[in-house]
Design an enzyme around this catalytic site. Sequence first.
Site, PDB file in Angstrom:
ATOM      1  N   ASP A  70     -24.890  54.334  43.481  1.00  0.00           N
ATOM      2  CA  ASP A  70     -23.916  53.240  43.457  1.00  0.00           C
ATOM      3  C   ASP A  70     -24.028  52.442  44.756  1.00  0.00           C
ATOM      4  OD1 ASP A  70     -21.748  51.551  43.263  1.00  0.00           O
ATOM      5  OD2 ASP A  70     -20.327  53.108  42.688  1.00  0.00           O
TER       6      ASP A  70
ATOM      7  N   HIS B 269     -23.537  51.242  40.024  1.00  0.00           N
ATOM      8  CA  HIS B 269     -22.090  51.178  39.793  1.00  0.00           C
ATOM      9  C   HIS B 269     -21.751  51.205  38.303  1.00  0.00           C
ATOM     10  CE1 HIS B 269     -17.993  50.426  41.030  1.00  0.00           C
ATOM     11  NE2 HIS B 269     -17.903  49.367  40.259  1.00  0.00           N
TER      12      HIS B 269
ATOM     13  N   SER C 164     -14.096  51.926  38.599  1.00  0.00           N
ATOM     14  CA  SER C 164     -14.057  51.209  39.870  1.00  0.00           C
ATOM     15  C   SER C 164     -12.626  51.161  40.400  1.00  0.00           C
ATOM     16  CB  SER C 164     -14.661  49.804  39.686  1.00  0.00           C
ATOM     17  OG  SER C 164     -14.948  49.198  40.914  1.00  0.00           O
TER      18      SER C 164
END
Length: 823
Positions: A755, A789, A682
């Site tokens: 995601d 994610h 991330s």
Amino acid sequence: MSNPRQALAVCLLSLAAFTAHAQYQQPPEPLLGVMRVPLIPSPQPNPVGTTLLLVQQAQFPSIERVAEPYLALAGVRIEPRAHTRHDMSSGYGIRTCLEGFTFLDIATRKQTPVVLPEGACPGGASWSPDGRRIAFSNTTDTTVELWVADADNGKAWRIDGIHLNTILGNSFQWLGGRDALLVKEVPVARAPAAEKSRVPSGPDIKDATESSGESSTYEARDTLASPEDERLFQYYATSQLVTVDLRSGKTARVGQAAVIGNMDAAPDGRHVLVDTLRHPYSYVVTWERFARDVGVLDLSSGKTQLIARLPAAESVPVRGVPTGPRGHGWRANEPATLVFVEALDGGDWRNEVPERDRVLMWRAPFAGEPVEIARTAQRYAGLSWFEHGSQALLTQFDANRRWLNVALVDVERPGDRGRVLWDRSLDERYANPGSPLFRSLPNGAGVLHEENGYLFLAGPGATPAGERPFLDRYSLADGRTERLFRSAPDAFERVFGFAGDTTKLLTWHESPLDPPNAYVRTLGDLLTEVAQGEATRASTRMPITGFPDPAPLVRQVKKRLITYKRKDGVDLSFTLYTPPDYEEGTRVPAILYAYPMDYADPSQAGQVRGSEQTFTRLANYRLLLLAGYAIIDNAAFPIVGDPRTAYDSYLEQLVANAEAAVEKAAETGVIDPDRLGVTGHSHGALMAANLLAHTDLFRAGVASSGGYNKTLTPFGFQNERRSFWGAPQAYDQSSAFFHADKINEPILIVHGSDDANPGTEPTQSPRLFQAVRGNGGTARLVMLPFEPHWFSARESNEHFVAEMLAWFDRYVKNAPARDSGNE
């Protein structure tokens, strides 16, 4: 396009010429075996402290489960087949099944498994207020069932005729002190849902002709795009409220079927706070900010009284709040009294005002007008109530400074701001006084756990040597504390409840060699020393679980806390892991993992997080320890400065963090600085890509689920408050995409194709890959099908580790010596 899979397909078309379909790969043993060991159950005490519910989590779902088709509507992902939610409420992962439950009697240590049918898929459980039963969901191929289990014998049964509607969450709860539940069910006797048309009836349109204004990128996930989307959302989100009497077995439908967001029963078990979504639905924001009616449903009459009629919140400032009434909830120590809040600053933190919020209270039967009970200088963050009386703890929070203020107030004296108990920065970890513990009343309402004028505060106990959790007794009269318990320095032990009375602590104990297990710690009257002259209560400890080590090989991994300084004097730290059979004095290849965090105060930026005394678990990049790598783990990567301008020096600080960590790691004699890789997830993936672009410290990198072009989140990211148009330079220097021509070390880019995390949309990774490849760099792109994610499926996680290992083996462990003339 309303379906993100369709949007991503368009982006990937240009990659077709050089993309090859591959089979899922697995890492070699022993990595694979360690990945597949079962998780240790987690304990959930009942409200009266007599029984633990041991919850067995599943390690990974299958790719078949993750690939279940869904509809993306108004910020939720809906599986039509079972009429259930596909994603978790956070949007970061996939809903998974628990593996089972076991009741454990704390006094006798007797364990009673809950017997479930073959192939059951239970969800999270909720204890009844009396601690005798749990309620939980069970998802089948076609529906979501409601189940109940008795703690004394483990018997579980399905509530026939109830099909839970989990789409907007909060699908069931216990009703006051009664042996009854309030549930949201899928309405009965209705036509099947229409299938989503394969041929669109027209274009997707977003309209800002009537209202406009800045709106966070974080609101734009899977929004509605057409009248067809509206109809499908209406169909799947519509619920009917039902009461279930467990003693008689009777069910009763109350009120009208509607699109119900939040529902919350009052302590009296009669009144229910209900949020009902209202047309027209927004195409700009997700369902949480749709227009809605806030009402109170009387279960005895079936009638609903309107409390507030709220418009769609489409133009809420970034880090702001909607105007008008918000945050309705029940006062815990009265039968049916609403508490809610209204902004006094237009919902915008940038407006300079003496007071930001006012807090109001409204007692049943909700006649007349609400009464103002408090005003706050910063944003209201909640009231915590005592069992009796009009006093409460009022919390307010300044998100820009990350500053918390807690005051003891009397709501019957609204002009008195009360007495401040704590006023502190959330980033000041070493001085964290802990947080108050709560307990459940017989009606299920949660109140502060107060005893003879004292609160109980549990905290992480951060120190420069690592965290040592504690429990204090806090005097409300004079603010003095007595330390009841603190984890020993050679273990990590935290309090998670009381076993009946407050002299018996429920603790969760672990150490580098001892797996986590639950204990009862009985406090004595005498003081003893834990370490460095610190006094705490003497206690005796008795185990109540005996979970074995699931992966003995991992105990050969050693770890140590390393502290050091950045060149500007900021304190930093990381945990250094060494592989099994490591020989001191030898240098091995290593991987650095970090996640940059933002701080206003440099003295707080380097405060140590975590503990080296925890039970070592290996997942993701840590599994590479079993392949001979050292891991520089959770290296502190602070971005320090005034929140309004800190990202002006983002790149400079990022590089300084990396240089300090690598220099210190090399000093230990463990790592080979010529064979060093970097990885991050991330915001950490953006860090990894930027370090490859702006330093030559690393031979290769792995970046997963990253957002590499910050202009795609133009109204702010992380703690950057300014828009792209107000600070284009900060967006430019933070965006690895704009510096892809400088990424001259190999980069493996991995992303889940589904995601839904705003700012890390799946299109980010293909674009970075194209940019690196087009500029002559070495790159590999892996798009994991159906993944969110955080990767969920067993096959995806195993493939990710296999890819990472192969990448680092090729470009780090077995890399040729650097040619210094070509740096």
